[in-house]
Scaffold this active site. Structure first.
Site, short mmCIF file in Angstrom:
data_model
loop_
_atom_site.label_atom_id
_atom_site.label_comp_id
_atom_site.label_asym_id
_atom_site.label_seq_id
_atom_site.Cartn_x
_atom_site.Cartn_y
_atom_site.Cartn_z
N GLU A 179 9.87 6.89 27.56
CA GLU A 179 8.65 7.62 27.91
C GLU A 179 8.50 7.66 29.42
OE1 GLU A 179 4.82 5.76 26.92
OE2 GLU A 179 4.33 7.66 25.99
N GLU A 186 -1.85 1.50 19.42
CA GLU A 186 -1.47 2.90 19.70
C GLU A 186 -0.60 2.86 20.94
OE1 GLU A 186 -2.13 5.42 17.82
OE2 GLU A 186 -3.66 4.55 16.51
N LYS A 228 -12.30 -3.79 27.27
CA LYS A 228 -11.65 -4.01 28.57
C LYS A 228 -10.91 -2.71 28.89
CE LYS A 228 -8.38 -4.76 30.71
NZ LYS A 228 -7.89 -3.82 31.76
N CYS A 257 0.33 10.41 25.67
CA CYS A 257 1.27 9.64 24.84
C CYS A 257 1.92 10.51 23.77
CB CYS A 257 0.54 8.48 24.20
SG CYS A 257 -1.03 8.96 23.48
P1 NAD Z 1 -0.56 -0.73 29.80
O1 NAD Z 1 -0.03 -1.26 28.54
O2 NAD Z 1 -0.04 -1.27 31.06
O3 NAD Z 1 -2.15 -0.95 29.88
C1 NAD Z 1 -3.02 -0.60 28.86
C2 NAD Z 1 -4.20 -1.56 28.85
O4 NAD Z 1 -3.72 -2.87 28.58
C3 NAD Z 1 -4.93 -1.64 30.19
O5 NAD Z 1 -6.30 -1.82 29.96
C4 NAD Z 1 -4.35 -2.90 30.80
O6 NAD Z 1 -5.21 -3.52 31.70
C5 NAD Z 1 -4.16 -3.76 29.57
N1 NAD Z 1 -3.15 -4.81 29.72
C6 NAD Z 1 -2.07 -4.84 30.54
N2 NAD Z 1 -1.40 -6.01 30.40
C7 NAD Z 1 -2.07 -6.72 29.46
C8 NAD Z 1 -1.87 -8.00 28.86
N3 NAD Z 1 -0.85 -8.77 29.19
N4 NAD Z 1 -2.75 -8.40 27.90
C9 NAD Z 1 -3.77 -7.63 27.54
N5 NAD Z 1 -4.03 -6.42 28.08
C10 NAD Z 1 -3.18 -5.97 29.02
O7 NAD Z 1 -0.41 0.81 29.68
P2 NAD Z 1 -0.84 1.93 30.74
O8 NAD Z 1 0.23 2.02 31.76
O9 NAD Z 1 -2.22 1.67 31.18
O10 NAD Z 1 -0.86 3.22 29.79
C11 NAD Z 1 0.23 4.00 29.59
C12 NAD Z 1 0.85 3.72 28.25
O11 NAD Z 1 -0.10 3.86 27.19
C13 NAD Z 1 1.94 4.67 27.91
O12 NAD Z 1 3.06 3.97 27.42
C14 NAD Z 1 1.34 5.53 26.81
O13 NAD Z 1 2.21 6.14 25.94
C15 NAD Z 1 0.44 4.61 26.13
N6 NAD Z 1 -0.61 5.35 25.43
C16 NAD Z 1 -0.57 5.44 24.06
C17 NAD Z 1 -1.53 6.16 23.39
C18 NAD Z 1 -1.54 6.27 21.90
O14 NAD Z 1 -2.57 6.63 21.34
N7 NAD Z 1 -0.48 6.00 21.21
C19 NAD Z 1 -2.54 6.77 24.10
C20 NAD Z 1 -2.54 6.67 25.49
C21 NAD Z 1 -1.57 5.93 26.14
#
Ligand code: NAD
Length: 477
Positions: free
Chosen positions: A384, A256, A181, A290
């Site tokens: 962040e 992650e 997803k 990230c």
């Molecule tokens: P997000 O958590 O909103 O979304 C990430 C994914 O989760 C998306 O596919 C989203 O549709 C899904 N999602 C959202 N709500 C959900 C739920 N209730 N249940 C299941 N899935 C759900 O994050 P974002 O805004 O898309 O990404 C930014 C964040 O990701 C930042 O905090 C960043 O640091 C983190 N990030 C971490 C890494 C790492 O490797 N540590 C890498 C990239 C991004």
């Protein structure tokens, strides 16, 4: 069923279908998600807003394909992943154009990082699948490493193909089957990736793609009883929820999450280089990394020199040229909110700010922003931001620097610069973080990547990344 955007983006394709069981199928529901180019703010495609029904079909397809794929010799799995790598290389232009269009990444960065990095990672896992010892003898036991099963992968938009490959490649190498997803902002490159896997001859059902909203399709995937492991990359808030769901079901989970990494410049280090590389590290991908070193820690004696160097380095990141927009209007508002908060809490903006960059009324741009006089406890030094914003923090001595470096809930990455490498290494060993680059050490796609503390659970990439998708069985003789 396929729609193709016109003009300069004619390499960018969107599909009004889910990839399930080796076929592009109409989604169960009628909802659609618009995909928007953050540079032009125009809709460039539409994908299905998948529902629990789509997720269920995809999980069933992945379950049905599991026994066959798990029993496929690892070298054969590796050969298919090798073919995937070659196709990714052959379709470099298309991948780069797609990421440039849906993420707003500058074209050169889209090609060199968003395309070449995941292509290299895929090649690495093709080799690992073929070369990994899935069996070992321990005394009178033969120990087998077997696939965990069906993997539900949920990925963010910031490195849209890399995050997908960092999960799909090791899972497939391990013999797992996958339901992905992807993030709702960047589903097009995920669709292109599914098309590449299909073309490479991956058996039907081994990889499935369901586009959709996080709280709908993502949640359905995380909660599905047919999923053996959830691998999530995204925000700590959602990760916490997914971890709780997986914990309740006693199911494996890899998380992650976010970061607030420290770039520690020790007294005697090459300050100009440390600041230049540090600014590049933060402003690349418009700060949406990230692992970005968003806090620069400098000793009091050289603090003013560092502020000057950071200001000069930031000037090279001209919005609309080297610096792309952030992913969407909401993210831009979030970043600007943090900039306002920084000022309100007493930090000093030396370059940047909340206004739209000159001449860029369209596009979700944020000015590259450098804050000086940042106290380690301020919001902009703790949370962040995920935008082109960096905080310069002063320290008095090494212990103070370490206290500040370790003084957030996160622990994903970091950097240490020192005149003496051994001194830098000793400092890095005391940092509560998963990765540290010493004096500008390069990114290594085979090194384990992942967080300490609230930055996550588990590791991605290389042999450690492969191990996440394996479970062990011992036979005694
Ligand atoms: P997000 O958590 O909103 O979304 C990430 C994914 O989760 C998306 O596919 C989203 O549709 C899904 N999602 C959202 N709500 C959900 C739920 N209730 N249940 C299941 N899935 C759900 O994050 P974002 O805004 O898309 O990404 C930014 C964040 O990701 C930042 O905090 C960043 O640091 C983190 N990030 C971490 C890494 C790492 O490797 N540590 C890498 C990239 C991004």
């Amino acid at each position: 069923m396929d729609g193709t955007a016109q003009g300069a983006q004619d390499l960018v394709t969107s599909r009004d279908a889910q990839y399930i069981g080796g076929k592009w199928r109409p989604a169960a529901g009628g909802g659609r998600i618009d995909v928007v180019d953050p540079v032009t703010e125009k809709v460039i495609g539409q994908v299905p807003a998948g529902t629990a029904e789509d997720v269920d079909e995809a999980v069933r397809a992945a379950r049905a394909a599991l026994p066959g794929w798990a029993a496929t010799p690892p070298a054969e799995r590796g050969a298919i992943l090798g073919a995937v790598r070659d196709l990714m290389a052959a379709r470099r232009e298309e991948i780069a154009a797609t990421v440039a269009a849906e993420l707003g990444a500058p074209p050169a960065f889209a090609a060199a990082v968003h395309t070449d990095m995941p292509t290299a990672v895929m090649g690495g896992f093709a080799a690992l699948a073929a070369g990994h010892a899935f069996e070992e003898q321990v005394g009178n036991s033969r120990v087998f490493q077997e696939p965990v099963g069906v993997v539900g992968a949920i990925t963010p938009w910031n490195y849209p193909l890399h995050q997908v490959v960092a999960k799909a490649a090791p899972a497939l190498a391990a013999g797992c089957t996958v339901v992905l997803k992807p993030a709702e902002d960047t589903p097009l490159v995920a669709q292109l990736f599914a098309a590449i896997l299909d073309e490479a001859g991956l058996p039907a059902g081994v990889f499935n793609l369901v586009t959709g909203l996080g709280p709908v399709a993502g949640q359905a995937l995380a909660e599905h009883p047919g999923v053996d492991m959830v691998s999530f990359t995204g925000s700590t808030a959602v990760g916490r929820q997914i971890g709780a769901t997986a914990g309740a079901a006693v199911k494996r989970v890899a998380l992650e999450l976010g970061g607030k990494s420290a770039n520690v410049i020790l007294p005697g280090a090459d300050l100009a280089r440390a600041v230049n590389v540090g600014i590049a590290n933060v402003f690349a991908n418009s700060g949406q990394t990230c692992s970005a070193w968003t806090r620069i820690l400098v000793d009091s004696a050289r603090y003013d020199e560092a502020v000057e160097a950071a200001t000069a380095a930031a000037a090279k990141y001209v919005p609309g040229e080297r610096l792309g927009p952030v992913v969407n209007a909401k993210q831009r508002e979030r970043v600007r909110g943090y900039i306002r908060r920084g000022t309100a809490e007493g930090a000093r903006i030396v370059v940047g700010g909340t206004d739209a960059p000159d001449g860029l009324e369209t596009g979700y741009y944020v000015r590259p922003t450098v804050f000086a006089d940042v106290d380690p406890g301020m919001t902009i030094a703790q949370e962040e931001i995920f935008g082109p914003v960096v905080a310069l923090i002063r320290y008095e001595d090494e212990d103070d620097a370490l206290r500040i470096a370790n003084g957030t809930v996160y622990g994903l990455a970091g950097a240490v610069w020192g005149a003496d490498e051994a001194e830098a290494v000793a400092f890095a060993r005391r940092m509560d973080t998963g990765q540290v680059d010493i004096n500008g050490g390069r990114f290594n796609p085979l090194a384990p990547f992942g967080g300490y503390k609230q930055s996550g659970v588990g590791r991605e990439l290389g042999a450690h990344g492969l191990a996440e998708y394996l479970q062990t069985k011992s036979l005694q003789f």
